[in-house]
Scaffold this active site. Structure first.
Site, PDB file in Angstrom:
ATOM      1  N   GLU A 261      -0.857 -29.144   8.520  1.00  0.00           N
ATOM      2  CA  GLU A 261      -1.674 -29.952   9.435  1.00  0.00           C
ATOM      3  C   GLU A 261      -0.893 -31.174   9.887  1.00  0.00           C
ATOM      4  O   GLU A 261      -0.067 -31.698   9.127  1.00  0.00           O
ATOM      5  CB  GLU A 261      -2.973 -30.376   8.732  1.00  0.00           C
ATOM      6  CG  GLU A 261      -3.882 -29.206   8.390  1.00  0.00           C
ATOM      7  CD  GLU A 261      -5.194 -29.643   7.727  1.00  0.00           C
ATOM      8  OE1 GLU A 261      -5.391 -30.871   7.543  1.00  0.00           O
ATOM      9  OE2 GLU A 261      -6.023 -28.783   7.415  1.00  0.00           O
ATOM     10  N   HIS A 279     -10.015 -30.035  10.840  1.00  0.00           N
ATOM     11  CA  HIS A 279     -10.256 -30.703   9.554  1.00  0.00           C
ATOM     12  C   HIS A 279     -11.330 -31.789   9.697  1.00  0.00           C
ATOM     13  O   HIS A 279     -11.093 -32.976   9.440  1.00  0.00           O
ATOM     14  CB  HIS A 279      -8.975 -31.296   8.990  1.00  0.00           C
ATOM     15  CG  HIS A 279      -9.019 -31.460   7.493  1.00  0.00           C
ATOM     16  ND1 HIS A 279      -7.912 -31.347   6.695  1.00  0.00           N
ATOM     17  CD2 HIS A 279     -10.048 -31.716   6.639  1.00  0.00           C
ATOM     18  CE1 HIS A 279      -8.238 -31.540   5.424  1.00  0.00           C
ATOM     19  NE2 HIS A 279      -9.538 -31.763   5.379  1.00  0.00           N
TER      20      HIS A 279
END
Length: 529
Positions: A261, A279
């Site tokens: 990420e 997220h």
């Protein structure tokens, strides 16, 4: 006196500053900017961060006064907990701040994948009316497999059972009886994979869970299964999931987390039946505010010298109100033990007896250790690094408890075996509504003496005149005796005199007492910092 300094290194809710209150000097910096962070952290007592600020060994070494690192959230990937522990710095987070938010997102992903809401929304906004293409499935009477029945997993199970789903779960750390109380049936992972219509993952990311839902697992599921991962990236193998989707072995997926990420380009994004979010598990106003307020309260506790339930590198959990008054007593007993022993013990036992043992008293062991090493090492001793000092010196530490305490409601004893094999012990208790601290035992002798900042313990042959001699020598030195008690095992044998005095006894004065009374042992203790 100057106020403790708290550095806020990232944007936090205004409620965070309100929760800190007026007792601190608040500073701000951009923690993501290394050149700004390192000088800013140099003289602060606490730092509050979210996920963008990296508090690593370099940053901790640059912070001479740092006592607390507070992460306003759950994860601690950006904090070097090991380096903090070695430096005696407490690390706190907000482990319950986002559990409702994360559970609600997982439920949302389950519903979105079942009813194809995101692709249907995108198509309609693109001018396409495709009712038949986006036909979904009902949740009612379907089986939901919850992988990880922790706090978030439990919340998801509770919420989705309201949709009429049958809940099964895999979690080797949950007892079947506990799961049954929640209406959940525990299954081995392989069986859960085979029977579930929907699977939702709620596990921590560890070497054991990384890739847990991989190619082998995805060959055991129903082809109609839909899989949700709103826990940690990498638990569901993304490459294996992509292959299963492409081959029709999985009907859909909802993903909030990814192995790397930020993730803005993934082969999984090409599938209409994959719902992906960036997220967002903790991304609600309520969760952010809860996290900030929680760590602000933890900082207040930590800087006040108290233990913090949310400290991740301190053993022990929530401190019961009946246990809390014993913390300063245990610490002082530890300091008295060190003064009496004159060396580091080979083995140290912290014994807790009485009604208090109905609670978790592990924290009393920590407090005693903190006292034991306070006058031994040059470094600042905290609840965080006290166990490390014991480990580094090869001290075996044990906590023993007993509900039996014949003479006192509760008693704490610090008992140690020295390298010579000799044993040293000191016991104390709390008396009355004000929790008055008393020493009630020194070695084999019973005493009853209020704890004081300045004390002395003398061993000598029992005979007349000793008490007067001690009083005379101290009087000539201008030291006033506040309290004194003499204990002996037998007339004419060895006796112990325990004294509290109004000021510290200098070593030359103590040496004079030894010479005058022929003391076999004389130890002065000062409990002031």
């Amino acid at each position: 006196m100057s106020k403790p300094v708290v550095l806020i290194a990232e944007e936090l809710s205004p409620a965070t500053v309100d929760a800190l209150g007026p007792d601190f000097e608040i500073r701000h910096c951009n923690g993501a900017d290394r050149a700004e962070l390192l000088p800013a952290i140099a003289d602060v007592d606490a730092i509050l961060v979210r996920s963008a600020t990296r508090v690593d060994a370099e940053a901790i070494a640059a912070a001479d006064k740092l006592k607390v690192i507070a992460r306003a959230g759950v994860g601690l990937d950006n904090v070097d907990v090991s380096a903090a522990t070695k430096a005696g710095v407490m690390v706190v987070n907000a482990p319950t701040s986002n559990i409702v938010t994360a559970a609600e997102l997982a439920c949302g992903l389950l519903i979105a994948t079942a009813r194809n809401i995101p692709p249907a929304n995108a198509a309609l906004k693109n001018g396409e009316w495709k009712r038949s293409k986006y036909t979904g499935v009902e949740l009612s009477e379907k089986t939901l497999g919850v992988v990880g029945l922790g706090r978030i997993g439990v919340l998801v199970a509770q919420r989705m059972s309201a949709f009429g789903m049958k809940i099964v779960a895999y979690d080797p750390y949950v007892q079947p009886a506990r799961a049954a109380q929640m209406g959940v049936k525990l299954l081995p992972l392989d069986e859960l994979l085979e029977v579930s219509d929907f699977i939702t993952v709620h596990l921590p990311k560890t070497p054991e869970t990384l890739g847990l839902i991989g190619d082998e697992a995805l060959r055991k599921v129903k082809p109609t299964v839909r899989i949700v991962n709103a826990a940690r990236g990498g638990i569901v193998d993304e490459e294996a999931l992509g292959s299963a989707l492409k081959e029709g072995r999985v009907a859909g997926a909802g993903l909030d987390v990814f192995s790397k990420e930020p993730c803005t380009d993934s082969p999984l994004f090409q599938f209409d039946n994959v719902v992906a979010t960036p997220h967002l598990g903790a991304s609600t106003d309520e969760a952010q505010e809860k996290a900030g307020v929680a760590v602000a309260r933890s900082v207040r506790l930590a800087l006040a010298g108290e233990l913090v339930p949310d400290a991740v590198n301190v053993q022990g959990g929530v401190i019961a109100e009946d246990v809390r008054p014993g913390l300063p007593l245990a610490e002082k007993l530890g300091r008295i033990f060190t003064a009496l022993a004159g060396e580091v013990a080979v083995r140290l036992d912290v014994e807790v007896c009485g009604e208090i043992t109905q609670h978790d008293v592990k924290v009393l062991e920590l407090s005693a250790l903190k006292g034991v090493f306070q006058d031994v090492v040059a470094e600042t001793v905290s609840y965080v690094n006290a166990p490390l000092f014991a480990q580094e010196r090869g001290v075996e530490v044990r906590l023993t408890t007993s509900s039996e305490s014949p003479e006192h409601r509760n008693v704490i004893t610090v008992r140690g075996t020295l390298g010579s094999g000799d044993e040293v012990a000191v016991s104390g208790t709390l008396v009355g509504p004000k929790h008055t601290q008393k020493v009630v035992g020194v070695g084999e002798y019973d005493v009853d003496l209020m704890l004081s900042d300045h004390m002395a313990f003398l061993r000598y042959a029992d005979r007349p005149g000793v008490v007067g001699t001690v009083g005379r020598v101290l009087g000539e030195a201008g030291i006033n005796i506040a309290g004194m008690q003499v204990a002996r095992a037998a007339q004419g044998g060895e006796a112990l005199a325990a004294l509290t005095v109004d000021s510290a006894i200098p070593q030359p004065v103590l040496n004079e007492i030894v010479g005058e009374i022929g003391a076999t042992s004389a130890k002065a203790v000062s409990l002031t910092d």
